[in-house]
Design an enzyme around this catalytic site. Sequence first.
Site, PDB file in Angstrom:
ATOM      1  N   GLU A  36       0.833  -1.210   0.000  1.00 10.39           N
ATOM      2  CA  GLU A  36       0.000   0.000   0.000  1.00 10.39           C
ATOM      3  C   GLU A  36       0.864   1.256   0.000  1.00 10.39           C
ATOM      4  OE1 GLU A  36      -3.129   0.027  -1.136  1.00 10.39           O
ATOM      5  OE2 GLU A  36      -3.697  -1.317   0.501  1.00 10.39           O
ATOM      6  N   HIS A  37       0.462   2.208  -0.828  1.00 15.69           N
ATOM      7  CA  HIS A  37       1.198   3.473  -1.009  1.00 15.69           C
ATOM      8  C   HIS A  37       2.604   3.201  -1.541  1.00 15.69           C
ATOM      9  CE1 HIS A  37      -1.814   6.317   0.414  1.00 15.69           C
ATOM     10  NE2 HIS A  37      -2.178   5.358   1.254  1.00 15.69           N
ATOM     11  N   ASP A  39       2.732   2.244  -5.033  1.00 20.73           N
ATOM     12  CA  ASP A  39       2.669   2.347  -6.512  1.00 20.73           C
ATOM     13  C   ASP A  39       3.322   3.622  -7.039  1.00 20.73           C
ATOM     14  OD1 ASP A  39       0.454   3.936  -5.705  1.00 20.73           O
ATOM     15  OD2 ASP A  39      -0.927   3.093  -7.192  1.00 20.73           O
ATOM     16  N   GLU A 163      -7.649  10.392 -14.812  1.00 21.30           N
ATOM     17  CA  GLU A 163      -7.956  10.681 -13.400  1.00 21.30           C
ATOM     18  C   GLU A 163      -7.010  11.761 -12.857  1.00 21.30           C
ATOM     19  OE1 GLU A 163      -9.666   7.807 -11.109  1.00 21.30           O
ATOM     20  OE2 GLU A 163      -9.355   8.870  -9.222  1.00 21.30           O
ATOM     21  N   ASP A 175      -4.864   0.969  -9.246  1.00 20.46           N
ATOM     22  CA  ASP A 175      -6.299   0.673  -9.349  1.00 20.46           C
ATOM     23  C   ASP A 175      -6.704   0.402 -10.795  1.00 20.46           C
ATOM     24  OD1 ASP A 175      -6.072   1.357  -6.730  1.00 20.46           O
ATOM     25  OD2 ASP A 175      -7.186   3.236  -6.879  1.00 20.46           O
ATOM     26  N   TYR A 225      -3.471  12.486   0.796  1.00 18.26           N
ATOM     27  CA  TYR A 225      -2.794  11.610  -0.175  1.00 18.26           C
ATOM     28  C   TYR A 225      -1.673  12.386  -0.875  1.00 18.26           C
ATOM     29  CZ  TYR A 225      -2.459   8.192  -4.016  1.00 18.26           C
ATOM     30  OH  TYR A 225      -2.024   7.260  -4.927  1.00 18.26           O
TER      31      TYR A 225
HETATM   32  C1  GLA Z   1      -5.403   4.742  -3.944  1.00 16.39           C
HETATM   33  C2  GLA Z   1      -4.709   5.143  -5.237  1.00 16.39           C
HETATM   34  C3  GLA Z   1      -3.698   4.070  -5.660  1.00 16.39           C
HETATM   35  C4  GLA Z   1      -2.744   3.722  -4.513  1.00 16.39           C
HETATM   36  C5  GLA Z   1      -3.525   3.444  -3.218  1.00 16.39           C
HETATM   37  C6  GLA Z   1      -2.623   3.260  -2.025  1.00 16.39           C
HETATM   38  O1  GLA Z   1      -6.186   3.594  -4.145  1.00 16.39           O
HETATM   39  O2  GLA Z   1      -5.656   5.329  -6.270  1.00 16.39           O
HETATM   40  O3  GLA Z   1      -2.995   4.515  -6.792  1.00 16.39           O
HETATM   41  O4  GLA Z   1      -1.810   4.726  -4.325  1.00 16.39           O
HETATM   42  O5  GLA Z   1      -4.449   4.494  -2.931  1.00 16.39           O
HETATM   43  O6  GLA Z   1      -1.859   2.096  -2.153  1.00 16.39           O
END
Ligand code: GLA
Length: 390
Positions: A36-37, A39, A163, A175, A225
Amino acid sequence: MANIQELKEQFVQRFGTSTDDIQVFHAPGRVNLIGEHTDYNGGYVFPAALTFGTTLLVRKREDKGLGLASTNFAETKVLSIESVVYDEADDWMNYPKGIVNEIHQTGVIFSSGYDLLFHGEIPNGAGLSSSASIEVVTAFALLTLENQPLDTVKIALMSQKSENEFNGVQCGIMDQFAVANGKKDHAILLMCDTLEYDLVPFNSGDYKLVIGNTNKRRGLVDSAYNERRAQCEQAVQDLRADYPELTLLGQLNIEQFNASKHLIKDEVVLKRAQHVVEEIDRVLQSMTALKANDLVQFGQLMNGSHDSLRDLYEVTGHELDSLVAAARKVPGVLGARMTGAGFGGCTVSLVHEDSIEQFKEQVATEYTAETGLVADFYVCTIGNGVEQLK
Ligand code: GLA
């Protein structure tokens, strides 16, 4: 899955004429199992497509209109397909509009207008990628009808760009990639820097993935974020004193990072970077554990991921932490963590199938006592990425 015949009738109610010539497409939501976090830091992620998502019905128009409607909302709008602009008042419609804009930018001139009816099954704001699902299904459907090549990696990139630029959300690639490239019963090990990926069979035997929705809306998620992204960039800049070529945190392994982390002077920035480097390593350890069929170890890594997101990356919050803490107390749970961006949204737990009923009851009660909110649970099966339904 939605009843297609019923959806076709709704399409006719919104856009007229008959149910002939309507084509149907589907893109799933996604759940991230670990990573997580990472990408946008050029690291590994390990998401999987869900069986529920967004169904899209499309038909060519005689003119150059762009008809937009959703079974989730009353409004039907007809715009021009030749000039779409972002308008806050258009709400969710900005996602398909962004894709139309992106297709234009690749040089495609639409041969006609289109009517689009969306049917979304992903709870809004749950962090299961409803926006990526809308984007990817729109791109796939319109490119199909325009007889353009269907490269699902390019579709993911185009959807992310839309996006980022049209909707102003600085998300990474995870995603859109998972929604476009998922495969039934497989999770995707994706290296976000190079976009190399492996479809890994996810055999969890007697254990099931259970998603828990905190039903806490993710307020302020965008600004927090973007702040995390900026902190990671700061860490890269500091580390360049040792690694002049460094562009992304994911380019360093744990040993390299630990040897140079004294260069990061800001304590908060250091915590953020520590999470990223260790989380990427946890994804790789997960691959070893899963290859050895060691679900206990995989569950431990899920727990480690959540704890790091709570203590170092600080993106969990009371609701996610309460749901995870309650989940871990249930016998038969191997691991539990938040999934997605955080601050609300969903958790994912690995639960023995004999414990699922107890899990739902016990976690629901404890979560409500702790937060005053009511959680929802979905026992998840891993589905396919975007496809046309024939
Ligand atoms: C959201 C973002 C993704 C990723 C996650 C955290 O879902 O859209 O690109 O950064 O948060 O892993």
